[in-house]
Design a protein around this motif. Structure first.
Motif: not given
Ligand code: MN
Ligand code: RM4
Length: 391
Positions: A182, A217, A220, A244, A289
């Motif tokens: 990730e 993600d 992010h 995520d 997530d």
């Molecule tokens: Mn994550």
């Protein structure tokens, strides 16, 4: 393709799509200012899995729960896997955690001290053991490694250390196990994050081998980043391993997926569906997530699963022939209109029908509320320490 065929195919695809739940969504969480406890919150991983199973029971498409080690450490992982199975779900990805031990203040896999790097690698080997015990096939690695100050450490040496540490972890995987790496552009480090973007993650996983992929993600990235472009690029390379899913307004907000920007989620799912990556055998794991700080956790997970499903349904309704024809003839507005027609469709009745055809209640939120489960756990789960972020 006739519209009715498209609808039938969309329904079939929606019945097959699965969304993985994070165990940590069911524990208490908060901001750095305050964690608000909620009644009935799980005290251990067994109770977290039980709550996750509720989400699957009412949505029918969330059959896996992802664990975070050491938050979800138990004495007997085989018993935890059996417990999950008994509730109709199974253990999904295993997330490592090398960001909460004092030793990892200056990094984990990139740490300048070989002793600390070895400890971080060992933690991943422990996670691989958990995978063996639970039947999980996927290791998820997220590193908080980074620097706060220019000159604090060598940027290049840290990349070399990460590459070396990752290859040791990759080498410890069984042949049928995979790993995903990730990335996150900042936080907790502010000057440099060692795996800050998809390019860095991709370079590392390509050096490892075919069983290593990137996990994206959605929280992010810097504001304004075109995430669907990244999705398209990673899919082209066969290196998108997992999502995520969550929403962000400012930083890594971890709000419910599709809440901040349902149109972005649709655009992402359009890239996925265009590449056929929604199919169960595509190797892309659609995971949540998220943390639910002020909203009740099980209903929030149900809502999030529904948001992913609805975005997928809209993407499945895109008239691909009309879109391609408009694109190839340079019909800018026509092509855009085809996409927007799908996005503007109210797919809630269609998804409700899918549920009914699966033998479920059409409205999972109402069905869960009527079940009395929330009241039951609030009454039963007294005493003991509620699970939280860092338990
Ligand atoms: Mn994550
Ligand atoms: C990190 C990253 C990981 C998640 C932890 C809790 O920011 O998103 O995927 O497991 O947070």
């Amino acid at each position: 393709m006739a519209a009715s065929t498209r609808v039938a195919e969309a329904k079939a695809a929606l019945k097959e799509q699965t969304i993985e739940l994070p165990s940590w969504a069911f524990g208490n969480s908060g901001t750095r200012f305050k964690v608000f406890g909620q009644a009935g919150v799980p005290r251990d991983p067994f109770e977290k899995v039980a709550d996750a199973a509720q989400v699957h029971q009412y949505t029918g498409v969330a059959p896996r729960v992802s664990l975070h080690i050491p938050w979800d450490l138990v004495d007997d992982f085989e018993a935890l896997a059996r417990h999950a199975e008994g509730l109709g779900v199974r253990i999904g990805m295993i997330n490592s955690n090398v960001f909460q031990d004092d030793d990892f203040m200056l990094g984990s896999l990139a740490h300048p001290d070989p002793r600390v790097r070895a400890k971080a690698v060992d933690h991943h080997k422990q996670c691989i053991d958990v995978m063996r015990a639970t039947g999980s096939k996927d290791l998820k690695v997220w590193l908080s490694d980074g620097l706060n100050y220019p000159g604090q450490d060598s940027i290049r040496a840290r990349q070399d250390r990460i590459a070396e540490s990752l290859s040791e972890i990759y080498g410890a995987l069984d042949d049928d196990q995979h790993m995903v790496l990730e990335y996150k552009f900042f936080e907790p480090a502010f000057y440099i994050t060692d795996v800050p973007d998809w390019g860095t993650s991709l370079l590392h996983v390509m050096a490892l081998g075919d069983r290593a992929k990137v996990v994206l993600d959605t929280g992010h990235h810097a504001p304004g980043t075109n995430i669907e472009f990244i999705v398209a690029q990673l899919l082209r390379q066969g290196r998108l391993g997992a999502f995520d899913f969550n929403s962000r307004f400012y930083a890594d907000d971890d709000l419910m997926v599709g809440a901040a920007d349902p149109f972005q989620l649709f655009r992402i799912m359009h890239e996925i569906v265009s590449a056929g990556a929604h199919a169960p055998d595509s190797g892309v794991n659609f995971m949540l997530d998220q943390c639910h700080n002020i909203e009740p956790k099980i209903p929030a997970q149900i809502r999030s699963v529904m948001n992913v499903q609805e975005a997928t349904a809209k993407a499945l309704l895109v008239d691909v022939e009309a879109l391609t024809a408009a694109q190839l003839s340079g019909d800018v507005l026509g092509a855009h209109a085809v996409l927007m027609d799908a996005y503007d469709t109210d797919v809630r009745p269609l998804v409700a029908e899918v549920r009914e055809e699966m033998g479920l209640e059409p409205n999972p939120t109402a069905a869960f509320a009527a079940s009395g489960y929330a009241e039951k756990i609030a009454a039963e789960r007294v005493g003991g320490a509620q699970a939280g972020w860092g338990a």
